[in-house]
Design a protein around this motif. Structure first.
Motif, PDB file in Angstrom:
ATOM      1  N   ASP A  43       0.832  -1.198   0.000  1.00 10.47           N
ATOM      2  CA  ASP A  43       0.000   0.000   0.000  1.00 10.47           C
ATOM      3  C   ASP A  43       0.873   1.257   0.000  1.00 10.47           C
ATOM      4  N   VAL A  44       1.942   1.239   0.794  1.00  9.61           N
ATOM      5  CA  VAL A  44       2.866   2.371   0.821  1.00  9.61           C
ATOM      6  C   VAL A  44       3.508   2.555  -0.546  1.00  9.61           C
ATOM      7  N   GLU A  45       3.953   1.465  -1.126  1.00  9.98           N
ATOM      8  CA  GLU A  45       4.608   1.537  -2.432  1.00  9.98           C
ATOM      9  C   GLU A  45       3.670   2.073  -3.506  1.00  9.98           C
ATOM     10  N   SER A  46       2.393   1.724  -3.403  1.00  5.62           N
ATOM     11  CA  SER A  46       1.431   2.187  -4.396  1.00  5.62           C
ATOM     12  C   SER A  46       1.224   3.696  -4.316  1.00  5.62           C
ATOM     13  N   VAL A  47       1.110   4.230  -3.111  1.00  5.16           N
ATOM     14  CA  VAL A  47       0.917   5.669  -2.968  1.00  5.16           C
ATOM     15  C   VAL A  47       2.194   6.414  -3.358  1.00  5.16           C
ATOM     16  N   LEU A  48       3.335   5.857  -2.989  1.00  2.00           N
ATOM     17  CA  LEU A  48       4.601   6.453  -3.417  1.00  2.00           C
ATOM     18  C   LEU A  48       4.678   6.489  -4.935  1.00  2.00           C
ATOM     19  N   ALA A  49       4.277   5.400  -5.580  1.00  2.00           N
ATOM     20  CA  ALA A  49       4.254   5.348  -7.044  1.00  2.00           C
ATOM     21  C   ALA A  49       3.307   6.385  -7.613  1.00  2.00           C
ATOM     22  N   SER A  50       2.199   6.636  -6.910  1.00  2.00           N
ATOM     23  CA  SER A  50       1.256   7.642  -7.369  1.00  2.00           C
ATOM     24  C   SER A  50       1.905   9.028  -7.380  1.00  2.00           C
ATOM     25  N   GLY A  51       2.796   9.285  -6.429  1.00  2.00           N
ATOM     26  CA  GLY A  51       3.511  10.560  -6.427  1.00  2.00           C
ATOM     27  C   GLY A  51       4.319  10.746  -7.690  1.00  2.00           C
ATOM     28  N   TYR A  52       5.010   9.686  -8.121  1.00  2.00           N
ATOM     29  CA  TYR A  52       5.753   9.762  -9.372  1.00  2.00           C
ATOM     30  C   TYR A  52       4.813   9.902 -10.562  1.00  2.00           C
ATOM     31  N   TYR A  53       3.676   9.223 -10.492  1.00  2.00           N
ATOM     32  CA  TYR A  53       2.694   9.319 -11.571  1.00  2.00           C
ATOM     33  C   TYR A  53       2.236  10.768 -11.740  1.00  2.00           C
ATOM     34  N   TYR A  54       1.948  11.440 -10.640  1.00  2.00           N
ATOM     35  CA  TYR A  54       1.519  12.830 -10.729  1.00  2.00           C
ATOM     36  C   TYR A  54       2.662  13.740 -11.168  1.00  2.00           C
ATOM     37  N   MET A  55       3.886  13.410 -10.789  1.00  2.00           N
ATOM     38  CA  MET A  55       5.020  14.185 -11.281  1.00  2.00           C
ATOM     39  C   MET A  55       5.094  14.100 -12.797  1.00  2.00           C
ATOM     40  N   ARG A  56       4.879  12.907 -13.333  1.00  2.00           N
ATOM     41  CA  ARG A  56       4.875  12.759 -14.794  1.00  2.00           C
ATOM     42  C   ARG A  56       3.748  13.570 -15.415  1.00  2.00           C
ATOM     43  N   SER A  57       2.598  13.592 -14.751  1.00  2.00           N
ATOM     44  CA  SER A  57       1.464  14.351 -15.277  1.00  2.00           C
ATOM     45  C   SER A  57       1.747  15.848 -15.288  1.00  2.00           C
ATOM     46  N   CYS A  58       2.677  16.289 -14.441  1.00  2.00           N
ATOM     47  CA  CYS A  58       3.029  17.707 -14.359  1.00  2.00           C
ATOM     48  C   CYS A  58       3.947  18.168 -15.486  1.00  2.00           C
ATOM     49  N   VAL A  59       4.530  17.265 -16.222  1.00  2.00           N
ATOM     50  CA  VAL A  59       5.592  17.632 -17.155  1.00  2.00           C
ATOM     51  C   VAL A  59       5.187  18.720 -18.143  1.00  2.00           C
ATOM     52  N   PRO A  60       4.031  18.633 -18.811  1.00  2.00           N
ATOM     53  CA  PRO A  60       3.683  19.732 -19.727  1.00  2.00           C
ATOM     54  C   PRO A  60       3.641  21.080 -19.020  1.00  2.00           C
ATOM     55  N   THR A  61       3.114  21.094 -17.815  1.00  2.00           N
ATOM     56  CA  THR A  61       3.061  22.332 -17.036  1.00  2.00           C
ATOM     57  C   THR A  61       4.459  22.785 -16.655  1.00  2.00           C
ATOM     58  N   PHE A  62       5.308  21.852 -16.198  1.00  2.00           N
ATOM     59  CA  PHE A  62       6.687  22.211 -15.849  1.00  2.00           C
ATOM     60  C   PHE A  62       7.403  22.851 -17.028  1.00  2.00           C
ATOM     61  N   ILE A  63       7.211  22.294 -18.221  1.00  5.47           N
ATOM     62  CA  ILE A  63       7.863  22.831 -19.408  1.00  5.47           C
ATOM     63  C   ILE A  63       7.386  24.248 -19.687  1.00  5.47           C
ATOM     64  N   LYS A  64       6.083  24.454 -19.662  1.00  5.39           N
ATOM     65  CA  LYS A  64       5.539  25.788 -19.953  1.00  5.39           C
ATOM     66  C   LYS A  64       5.955  26.801 -18.896  1.00  5.39           C
ATOM     67  N   ASN A 105       0.387  15.734  -1.747  1.00  6.02           N
ATOM     68  CA  ASN A 105      -0.503  14.953  -0.884  1.00  6.02           C
ATOM     69  C   ASN A 105      -0.115  13.483  -0.851  1.00  6.02           C
ATOM     70  N   MET A 106       0.337  12.940  -1.971  1.00  9.06           N
ATOM     71  CA  MET A 106       0.808  11.557  -1.958  1.00  9.06           C
ATOM     72  C   MET A 106       2.041  11.424  -1.060  1.00  9.06           C
ATOM     73  N   ALA A 107       2.947  12.384  -1.159  1.00  7.33           N
ATOM     74  CA  ALA A 107       4.144  12.359  -0.311  1.00  7.33           C
ATOM     75  C   ALA A 107       3.772  12.521   1.161  1.00  7.33           C
ATOM     76  N   ASN A 108       2.876  13.454   1.452  1.00  6.61           N
ATOM     77  CA  ASN A 108       2.425  13.637   2.835  1.00  6.61           C
ATOM     78  C   ASN A 108       1.810  12.357   3.392  1.00  6.61           C
ATOM     79  N   SER A 109       1.057  11.665   2.565  1.00  7.58           N
ATOM     80  CA  SER A 109       0.409  10.430   3.003  1.00  7.58           C
ATOM     81  C   SER A 109       1.435   9.367   3.373  1.00  7.58           C
TER      82      SER A 109
END
Length: 525
Positions: A43-64, A105-109
């Motif tokens: 369960d911990v690993e899954s939420v940690l993985a979700s943090g990376y997933y959201y980081m990937r989702s941020c990439v277009p925004t990070f670039i702009k 929030n994933m990291a905080n969790s």
């Protein structure tokens, strides 16, 4: 698995091991994982993985966020142009930071609940838990640094949202408070002595937070906050490391493109991974640069001139290999032109580092899938961060030495032909000044990290340094790079340093009674 497929698998695991009620709609910014969810290390690993997933989702925004105000690219998107033209309002979608707070929030969790899982799962060993915590601290700290650079001050949230009884009324924290929290997170992670230097596979070593990533992040925030001694200290923990599997600078000019294809190179410190062959999906940021006139992001005329100048020097130095070499001719592509037809002045410039392979041919060298990685930190940036800090500390000789490492790898001559080891080096270096050296570093950063979402933050750092010492020069540099709006308008806006940052999203202002708008945009609240 070759790449960061575990992030998607983690999200899938969450959906099959918990009910829909475990994932609640959170206003304004995040998703919740309730206390009942946390039962096992998986369960911990899954939420940690979700943090990376959201980081990937941020990439277009990070670039702009990192490019549109920097003058290297201009956008053809009407909505995004409001950012590059400094005509933002709080309702413009590009200032939405929702996904960045989802990372937080994933990291905080993980930080909050991982210790309690040890009481329920006998196989969740302390060393494994501490390693997970290190990754979560990195995710949170990096997310806050990005928010800090773009908004100046934001709500500082260090506890996870777990139910709808929690208050969403949270005031902004100051820049100093956020900076202190970022440093505390990195220090806490390192003090656990559990941050890995290497994982079981190459893609994990580069695609998950390591001790090297923590060092790079700390060097970054120290440079940003004017803590130059510690910037140098943490840079040296990377540059002077002797570990067998440490990140290393690829000094050979001809190795430069391996940073991007196939990726996860020795120079990489931390990058977000994709792989079409294992995920069966392209990523969502290469569409920003299509190899046509309809590209969302295009090089500005000023950037093209910079690239032409660099290409001319490569030609003069005989640094071409089968028609192209160095970072500019690998990072960009000039179709239907070559040395015989005037390579440095003909053709169209495209961003090539995310679209190409190591093959020279324009068509044959194009990637089959849009699954290039996105690099957050690599050793070249650490070298130039350290160079900035050395300039600010008055150590010009070491700064020139570091600048030359980057220039020489690109196939360029030493800065002003100065060899720091020569007999006349001290005399030549005494003639240098702080501003010229900083401008050279900014130029090298622009050319080295084109399209990597760095340019605006480098300019902003320059404008802020030493209590806005170079404010006027900063404004002029922004004006020179912008080719889509009135120059006098840009100057009138940037005179107010609050306008150097984006407005907080209007929806948050309306729903959070304690949240105050960035002063420059307060009239639109």
């Amino acid at each position: 698995m070759k790449k960061i497929q575990y992030a998607l698998l983690g999200l899938a695991l969450l959906t099959v091991t918990t009910s829909c009620n475990d994932w609640l709609d959170l206003k304004p910014n995040n998703e919740q994982v309730t206390e009942e969810y946390w039962q096992s290390k998986e369960d911990v690993e899954s939420v940690l993985a979700s943090g990376y997933y959201y980081m990937r989702s941020c990439v277009p925004t990070f670039i702009k966020w990192g490019e549109l105000r920097g003058g290297t690219f201009y956008t053809t998107s009407t909505a995004d142009a409001k950012l590059q033209d400094f005509n933002m309002t709080p309702s413009v979608s590009i200032c939405n930071y929702t996904t960045v707070y989802q990372v937080i929030n994933m990291a905080n969790s993980v930080i909050n609940y991982a210790p309690s899982v040890r009481n329920l799962d006998d196989t969740y060993y302390e060393a494994v838990m501490n390693a997970h915590l290190c990754e979560a601290y990195f995710q949170r700290a990096y997310a806050y640094l990005i928010l800090l650079k773009n908004f100046g001050s934001v709500p500082l949230i260090t506890q996870p949202y777990v139910d709808d009884t929690q208050s969403f009324d949270i005031a902004k924290s100051t820049e100093e408070e956020i900076t202190a929290q970022i440093k505390k997170d990195v220090e806490t992670a390192l003090d656990l002595n559990a941050a890995k230097g290497v994982y079981e596979t190459d893609w994990q070593t580069k695609g998950r937070a390591t001790k090297w990533a923590l060092y790079a992040l700390m060097a970054d925030v120290c440079l940003w906050s004017g803590d130059y001694d510690n910037c140098i200290k943490y840079s040296d923990l990377i540059l002077n490391a002797t570990d067998s599997f440490r990140p290393v600078f690829l000094a050979n000019t001809r190795d430069w493109y391996t940073i991007f294809y196939p990726g996860n190179s020795n120079e990489s410190i931390f990058e977000l991974n994709w792989d079409y062959n294992t995920e069966n999906a392209n990523n969502n940021f290469t569409s920003l640069w299509s190899l046509s006139t309809s590209s969302t992001l295009n090089f500005t005329l000023r950037a093209v001139e910079q690239m032409r100048e660099e290409t001319d020097e490569l030609v003069a130095n005989g640094e071409f290999v089968e028609g192209r070499s160095g970072r500019m001719t690998f990072a960009t592509y000039v179709p239907n032109s070559g040395l015989a037809s005037g390579y440095s002045t003909a053709g169209t410039y495209y961003l090539w580092k995310y679209a190409g392979t190591d093959i020279q041919d324009f068509e044959g060298g194009k990637r089959v899938h849009n699954d290039a990685n996105f690099i957050i930190y690599r050793v070249a940036e650490i070298i130039l961060m350290k160079a900035q800090a050395q300039v600010m500390n008055g150590n010009y000789k070491e700064a020139v030495r570091l600048i030359n490492r980057i220039r020489n790898r690109a196939g360029l001559n030493n800065y002003q032909d100065i060899d720091p080891e020569s007999d006349d080096a001290d005399m030549l270096i005494q003639q240098l000044d702080e501003q010229s050296l900083l401008e050279e570093i900014l130029k090298q950063k622009e050319m080295e990290f084109v399209g990597e979402g760095k340019r605006w933050y480098d300019l902003l750092w320059f404008g802020r340094v030493s209590n806005y010492k170079y404010k006027e020069k900063f404004i002029n540099m922004v004006i020179e790079g912008n080719q889509t709006t009135n120059k006098s308008w840009i100057r009138s806006v940037l005179i107010d340093v609050n306008a150097w940052y984006m407005p907080l999203p209007q929806s948050d202002i309306e729903h959070n009674r304690l949240l105050e708008q960035n002063p420059y945009y307060s009239s639109t609240k």
